[in-house]
Design a protein around this motif. Structure first.
Motif, short mmCIF file in Angstrom:
data_model
loop_
_atom_site.label_atom_id
_atom_site.label_comp_id
_atom_site.label_asym_id
_atom_site.label_seq_id
_atom_site.Cartn_x
_atom_site.Cartn_y
_atom_site.Cartn_z
N TYR A 1 0.80 -1.21 0.00
CA TYR A 1 0.00 0.00 0.00
C TYR A 1 0.84 1.27 0.00
CZ TYR A 1 -3.92 -2.96 1.34
OH TYR A 1 -4.89 -3.92 1.36
N GLU B 1 2.59 0.02 5.16
CA GLU B 1 2.19 -0.85 6.26
C GLU B 1 3.39 -1.41 7.01
OE1 GLU B 1 -0.67 -0.31 6.76
OE2 GLU B 1 -1.72 -0.03 4.88
N LEU B 2 4.28 -0.53 7.37
CA LEU B 2 5.42 -0.93 8.18
C LEU B 2 5.28 -0.33 9.59
CD1 LEU B 2 8.23 -0.18 5.59
CD2 LEU B 2 7.28 -2.41 6.16
N VAL B 3 5.81 -1.05 10.58
CA VAL B 3 5.86 -0.52 11.94
C VAL B 3 7.20 0.19 12.10
CG1 VAL B 3 5.80 -1.06 14.39
CG2 VAL B 3 4.39 -2.37 12.79
N ILE C 1 8.77 1.71 14.48
CA ILE C 1 9.66 1.52 15.63
C ILE C 1 10.02 0.05 15.83
CG2 ILE C 1 8.97 3.63 16.81
CD1 ILE C 1 7.17 2.00 18.57
N ALA C 2 9.71 -0.79 14.84
CA ALA C 2 10.16 -2.19 14.93
C ALA C 2 11.30 -2.40 13.94
CB ALA C 2 9.00 -3.13 14.63
N GLU D 1 11.61 -7.83 11.98
CA GLU D 1 10.30 -7.96 12.62
C GLU D 1 9.19 -7.55 11.65
OE1 GLU D 1 10.65 -7.13 17.26
OE2 GLU D 1 11.41 -5.49 16.05
N MET E 1 6.14 -9.89 10.10
CA MET E 1 4.97 -9.62 10.92
C MET E 1 3.73 -10.29 10.33
SD MET E 1 4.35 -5.58 10.37
CE MET E 1 2.73 -5.29 11.02
N GLY E 2 2.98 -10.96 11.20
CA GLY E 2 1.79 -11.67 10.76
C GLY E 2 2.05 -13.08 10.29
N GLU F 1 15.87 -0.14 13.11
CA GLU F 1 14.44 0.14 13.10
C GLU F 1 14.09 0.78 11.75
OE1 GLU F 1 13.35 2.40 16.54
OE2 GLU F 1 13.88 0.77 17.89
N ARG G 1 12.22 3.13 10.90
CA ARG G 1 12.17 4.59 10.81
C ARG G 1 13.52 5.20 10.44
NH1 ARG G 1 14.03 6.89 15.94
NH2 ARG G 1 14.78 5.07 17.05
N ARG H 1 8.67 -8.21 1.03
CA ARG H 1 7.76 -8.88 1.96
C ARG H 1 6.50 -9.36 1.23
NH1 ARG H 1 5.36 -5.52 6.94
NH2 ARG H 1 4.23 -4.54 5.24
#
Lengths: 246, 320
Positions: A88, A92-94, A96-97, A101, A105-106, A144, A146, A160
């Motif tokens: 998207y 759809e990334l985190v 601070i991870a 990870e 994820m998922g 991370e 970010r 991914r």
């Protein structure tokens, strides 16, 4: 399976939101392994089409064929199961991870110790580094997200998305964060992915330059209607713009 | 030479990671100069034992903070859950079953909180505040405002038995906290708590059941509050409505001192234990230091405030 018709066929797809006709009886075909660039002004129906193809929305009318078989995508999970992956706009990334990870994820990997399942961190790190290296990139997977550049984030999101070996990859406006150099990297990267695994792609972007270099075909939408569909060589950027504007 | 520098760097990075422990040890030693009883082994054990209550409560709080929520009902659960266990024992339930019931009540309250917060979208601050109020009210009705004493001996063993010079409660605390740390770090669900706290929309898009993860966070918080209540009642020998209520603010302060982000997604549970002990130390020192009863709460609050301030500045400077 080769030569047995198009990978994807969209036939007379319409989508209405109340009185608004977001898509009007749209049809097109896409062969396996080709990249389709989807362009149009805001509200032209690009996102609606992508959402229908990814199972996020149901069409009001019309039919989708996947490898000549009539298909309905009941949900994003259903579409994923049938071989459609999507990355998207906001990736759809985190933030601070860490990279690995985010990559798993998922669908985290575990190993059993007695009756308990624990994360298999070593393997996830190894596989993440390997997947990213496959397309000629290396960066520290312990960092991370970010802290990474726009194109590195893009690379994570795309690698991914294609991990599960999807048939079709949908990319929604995910190039907005990129610098000029980053854009060049991504064009190379996506071209490489396309060539290496022969994956069919549909790319939505406002960046006509990028679409023109990357795509095999271009489709221009305006107010829910198909204005142009054809080989990239058959249309110039000026003509694309002309089709986009009312 | 180069490897020595590398080693130093690694040690520094590690010690920054567990900064809260350094802070606790440093403050312990420093205040020990003014309150020499801190260096007596019995006092040290006392700090360890008393710290288990706020330690368990803050670990529970930390789980909900990881997903970016808060749980104000922890102290009410800490009295409601053991109260339920004791009442069940009075009508004939054997003690082990009553203890199990205590823990299940804690988990159940967490489940209820979690369901209302995720499905009805009630803010956790509001939901758990109402729950706190209700549960405290129920305990008040059930006890008619009296402390409930006369707990069975086997119930109180956790608070009374020693292994060598060290109370059983300390070992119990270490085991329970280790389990929490392993859960958070090494299991799929534990990792997902961090991810959901970091960006729940991204998690949904990647197929993580976000609501379920949030509910599990509240259930874990309920479990740890019940554990805290059970351990405290075993140590004190009674349960009451006002039981543990003074530990709400410390249970919120400890994770914050330990560097847990209030917006979720970040934090190390091992540091939360240090944060809890730091708060406990402050409470003990203020008492031992002969601060008068009236200014006692203010001084505690002030010291916790300073600890949080120091930590916030440190994080700004180091960028962690």
């Amino acid at each position: 399976m080769a030569g047995s018709g198009p990978m994807l066929e969209v036939k007379n797809i319409s989508k209405n939101f109340g009185k608004v006709r977001a898509l009007r009886s749209m049809s097109f075909e896409l062969e396996k392994g080709k990249i389709l660039g989807l362009v149009g002004d805001n509200g032209a129906g690009k996102s609606t089409l992508l959402k229908i193809l990814s199972g996020d929305l149901q069409p009001s009318a019309g039919q989708i064929y996947l490898e000549s078989k009539a298909t309905r995508f009941k949900s994003p999970a259903d579409a994923m199961k049938k071989g459609i992956a999507i990355a998207y706009q906001f990736l759809e990334l985190v933030d601070i991870a860490k990279v690995w990870e985010n990559f798993f994820m998922g669908r985290e990997l575990t190993k059993r110790i007695g009756p308990l399942a624990f994360l298999d961190v070593q393997r996830m790190k190894y596989l993440t580094a390997e997947a990213i290296a496959k397309y000629g990139h290396t960066f520290d997977i312990e960092r991370e997200v970010r802290e990474l550049s726009g194109e590195q984030r893009q690379i994570i999101a795309v690698t991914r998305a294609i991990e599960a070996n999807p048939e079709i990859l949908l990319l929604d406006e995910s190039f907005t964060l990129l610098s000029l150099d980053g854009r060049k990297d991504i064009v190379n990267f996506l071209g490489e992915v396309n060539k290496k695994i022969g994956i069919t792609m549909i790319i939505v972007s406002h960046d006509l330059e990028l679409i023109k270099t990357l795509s095999h075909y271009i489709m221009v939408l305006r107010a829910g209607e198909k204005m142009f569909f054809g080989h990239t060589d058959k249309i110039s950027i000026d003509q694309i713009v002309k089709y986009m504007l009312p | 030479m180069k490897s020595a520098r590398y080693l130093f760097g690694a040690v520094r990075a590690k010690s920054m990671e567990y900064y809260t422990w350094l802070l606790f040890i440093g403050i312990y030693l420093a205040t020990g100069l003014f309150v020499p009883t801190l260096f007596i082994p019995a006092t040290f054990l006392n700090v360890l034992v008393q710290g288990t209550t706020v330690g368990l409560l803050s670990i529970g709080m930390a789980f909900v903070m990881l997903v970016g929520e808060i749980d104000l009902s922890v102290v009410a659960v800490a009295s409601f859950a053991p109260m339920a266990g004791i009442l069940a024992w009075e009508i004939g339930l054997p003690v082990p079953a009553a203890i199990l019931l205590t823990l299940l009540v804690g988990v159940g309250v967490g489940l209820f909180n979690g369901l209302l917060i995720t499905k009805l979208r009630i803010p956790s601050l509001v939901q758990t505040c109402a729950m706190w109020w209700m549960l405290a009210g129920i305990v008040l009705v059930a006890t008619r405002g009296m402390a409930k004493a006369g707990l069975p001996n086997s119930w109180m063993q956790l608070g009374r038995v020693f292994i060598g010079p060290i109370p059983l409660l300390v070992f119990f605390f270490i085991i329970v906290v280790s389990a929490a740390v392993i859960f958070a770090r090494r299991t799929v669900t534990g990792r997902r708590l961090y991810l959901v706290g970091g960006n729940s929309e991204a998690c949904s898009a990647m197929g993580i059941p976000v609501d379920r993860i949030r509910i599990i966070a509240f259930m874990t918080s309920g479990l740890f509050s019940a554990l805290a209540g059970y351990a405290l009642s075993a140590r004190m020998g009674f349960v009451s409505a006002r039981f543990a209520v003074e530990w709400l603010m410390p249970a919120i302060a400890a994770p914050v001192i330990a560097g847990l982000s209030l917006t979720g997604g970040r934090g190390n549970l091992i540091n939360v234990v240090a944060g809890a002990y730091l708060v406990q130390l402050i409470v003990i020192v203020v008492r031992a230091g002969g601060v008068s009863g009236y200014s006692y709460e203010f001084v505690q609050g002030l010291l916790v405030f300073i600890a949080i301030l120091v930590d916030t500045v440190r994080r700004r400077v180091t960028g962690l």
